[in-house]
Motif scaffolding. Structure first.
Motif, mmCIF file in Angstrom:
data_model
loop_
_atom_site.group_PDB
_atom_site.id
_atom_site.type_symbol
_atom_site.label_atom_id
_atom_site.label_comp_id
_atom_site.label_asym_id
_atom_site.label_seq_id
_atom_site.Cartn_x
_atom_site.Cartn_y
_atom_site.Cartn_z
ATOM 1 N N PRO A 1 -8.345 -3.877 5.022
ATOM 2 C CA PRO A 1 -7.104 -4.399 4.437
ATOM 3 C C PRO A 1 -7.085 -4.426 2.921
ATOM 4 O O PRO A 1 -6.090 -4.871 2.333
ATOM 5 C CB PRO A 1 -7.069 -5.832 4.981
ATOM 6 N N PHE A 2 -8.146 -3.979 2.259
ATOM 7 C CA PHE A 2 -8.257 -4.200 0.821
ATOM 8 C C PHE A 2 -7.287 -3.359 0.004
ATOM 9 O O PHE A 2 -7.142 -2.146 0.216
ATOM 10 C CB PHE A 2 -9.677 -3.912 0.335
ATOM 11 N N ALA A 3 -6.649 -4.021 -0.950
ATOM 12 C CA ALA A 3 -5.908 -3.358 -2.027
ATOM 13 C C ALA A 3 -6.749 -3.583 -3.280
ATOM 14 O O ALA A 3 -6.825 -4.699 -3.799
ATOM 15 C CB ALA A 3 -4.518 -3.948 -2.179
ATOM 16 N N ILE A 4 -7.398 -2.529 -3.757
ATOM 17 C CA ILE A 4 -8.412 -2.653 -4.807
ATOM 18 C C ILE A 4 -7.796 -2.476 -6.191
ATOM 19 O O ILE A 4 -7.034 -1.539 -6.431
ATOM 20 C CB ILE A 4 -9.535 -1.627 -4.583
ATOM 21 N N THR A 5 -8.158 -3.379 -7.086
ATOM 22 C CA THR A 5 -7.786 -3.258 -8.491
ATOM 23 C C THR A 5 -9.050 -3.370 -9.330
ATOM 24 O O THR A 5 -9.790 -4.352 -9.217
ATOM 25 C CB THR A 5 -6.793 -4.357 -8.912
ATOM 26 N N ALA B 1 -24.319 -6.136 -6.849
ATOM 27 C CA ALA B 1 -24.173 -4.948 -6.003
ATOM 28 C C ALA B 1 -24.605 -5.297 -4.583
ATOM 29 O O ALA B 1 -25.774 -5.171 -4.221
ATOM 30 C CB ALA B 1 -25.014 -3.798 -6.556
ATOM 31 N N GLN B 2 -23.651 -5.741 -3.788
ATOM 32 C CA GLN B 2 -23.948 -6.193 -2.427
ATOM 33 C C GLN B 2 -24.039 -5.008 -1.458
ATOM 34 O O GLN B 2 -23.374 -3.986 -1.648
ATOM 35 C CB GLN B 2 -22.873 -7.156 -1.957
ATOM 36 N N PRO B 3 -24.850 -5.131 -0.402
ATOM 37 C CA PRO B 3 -24.991 -4.033 0.563
ATOM 38 C C PRO B 3 -23.713 -3.799 1.348
ATOM 39 O O PRO B 3 -22.880 -4.702 1.509
ATOM 40 C CB PRO B 3 -26.125 -4.506 1.471
ATOM 41 N N ALA B 4 -23.581 -2.583 1.861
ATOM 42 C CA ALA B 4 -22.402 -2.225 2.656
ATOM 43 C C ALA B 4 -22.217 -3.172 3.830
ATOM 44 O O ALA B 4 -21.083 -3.500 4.210
ATOM 45 C CB ALA B 4 -22.523 -0.785 3.153
ATOM 46 N N SER B 5 -23.325 -3.657 4.403
ATOM 47 C CA SER B 5 -23.238 -4.538 5.571
ATOM 48 C C SER B 5 -22.476 -5.820 5.254
ATOM 49 O O SER B 5 -21.747 -6.349 6.096
ATOM 50 C CB SER B 5 -24.639 -4.872 6.091
ATOM 51 N N LEU B 6 -22.647 -6.336 4.039
ATOM 52 C CA LEU B 6 -21.909 -7.545 3.668
ATOM 53 C C LEU B 6 -20.410 -7.262 3.679
ATOM 54 O O LEU B 6 -19.623 -8.041 4.227
ATOM 55 C CB LEU B 6 -22.339 -8.034 2.287
ATOM 56 N N TRP B 7 -20.005 -6.136 3.103
ATOM 57 C CA TRP B 7 -18.579 -5.805 3.049
ATOM 58 C C TRP B 7 -18.030 -5.499 4.435
ATOM 59 O O TRP B 7 -16.881 -5.838 4.737
ATOM 60 C CB TRP B 7 -18.346 -4.636 2.092
ATOM 61 N N ASN C 1 -19.016 -6.980 7.127
ATOM 62 C CA ASN C 1 -18.818 -8.299 7.727
ATOM 63 C C ASN C 1 -17.561 -8.964 7.200
ATOM 64 O O ASN C 1 -16.810 -9.602 7.957
ATOM 65 C CB ASN C 1 -20.034 -9.189 7.462
ATOM 66 N N VAL C 2 -17.323 -8.834 5.897
ATOM 67 C CA VAL C 2 -16.117 -9.423 5.302
ATOM 68 C C VAL C 2 -14.863 -8.800 5.914
ATOM 69 O O VAL C 2 -13.918 -9.504 6.291
ATOM 70 C CB VAL C 2 -16.123 -9.237 3.775
ATOM 71 N N ILE C 3 -14.878 -7.472 6.015
ATOM 72 C CA ILE C 3 -13.716 -6.773 6.600
ATOM 73 C C ILE C 3 -13.491 -7.193 8.045
ATOM 74 O O ILE C 3 -12.361 -7.451 8.467
ATOM 75 C CB ILE C 3 -13.920 -5.244 6.483
#
Length: 218
Positions: free
Chosen positions: A40-44, A200-206, A208-210
């Motif tokens: 769902p991210f809208a990145i800025t 710089a967090q690992p992909a796994s954290l992101w 989980n957030v998603i």
């Protein structure tokens, strides 16, 4: 840089293209986004210069690194985890090609304009690739124009804007606002203008957030 659409979640990323951990943090986030194509991210991308007092002409890379890390042994120790992480992620950076550490004000101006056209992430990728893999000077207008054009921007317009002071105050005020909010290192990620994730967090954290965001929207 537009407001998120209904169902999207704003993700502000404070970063500088010459920051190695920003490069690594972006690569980890990109892995997570690729594994969750419905994210769902809208990145800025928000401006935050590592060295806002950097001379306009930049600094010799070796002299800059010795200033930060004392000597060659200190430089090697500082770069070792960066090189290990970049190799693990397949980034294959080449710091030996970097001759100067640039002043990144104009790079952030380009990113700001890219945000108006919805191509910030490709431009940030281009800036990081030019600096870290190709050793190119990302304060050079020719390099910035080329990066912008590859992302679909109007190169002639970029060149005209770079020759002016357009939006320099915008970048400075955004950066000052970030520091006033307590941001003092990059990368810093802010989810939905509320939750702060630093480093710089690992992909796994992101991932989980998603997944948590997706579960909350069901």
């Amino acid at each position: 840089m537009t407001d998120p659409l209904p169902g999207q979640v704003r993700l502000d990323i404070f970063a500088d293209p010459v920051c190695p951990w920003c490069l690594i943090g972006k690569a980890e986030l990109d892995r997570a986004l690729e594994s969750r194509p419905g994210h769902p991210f809208a990145i800025t991308w928000q401006p935050f210069r590592l060295d806002p007092q950097m001379p306009q002409a930049g600094m010799d890379y070796v002299a800059y690194m010795k200033m930060k890390f004392t000597d060659e042994k200190g430089i090697i120790a500082a770069m070792k985890p960066v090189m290990e992480a970049s190799e693990r992620l397949g980034l294959w950076i080449n710091p030996s090609l970097i001759e100067r550490v640039p002043n990144t004000l104009d790079a952030h101006r380009l990113l700001y304009w890219a945000g108006l056209e919805g191509v910030q992430s490709p431009v940030m990728s281009g800036l990081m690739r030019a600096h870290w893999r190709e050793g190119r000077n990302i304060s050079n207008p020719d390099v910035l124009v080329e990066i912008g054009e590859k992302a679909g921007m109007d190169g002639r317009m970029i060149r005209r804007l770079l020759a002016t002071a357009e939006d320099r105050d915008q970048i400075a005020s955004r950066e000052l606002h970030a520091r006033q909010r307590g941001i003092n290192s990059v990368p810093t990620f802010i989810v939905a203008d509320t939750h702060v994730v630093t480093g710089a967090q690992p992909a796994s954290l992101w991932q989980n957030v998603i997944d948590e965001l997706a579960g909350g929207q069901q």
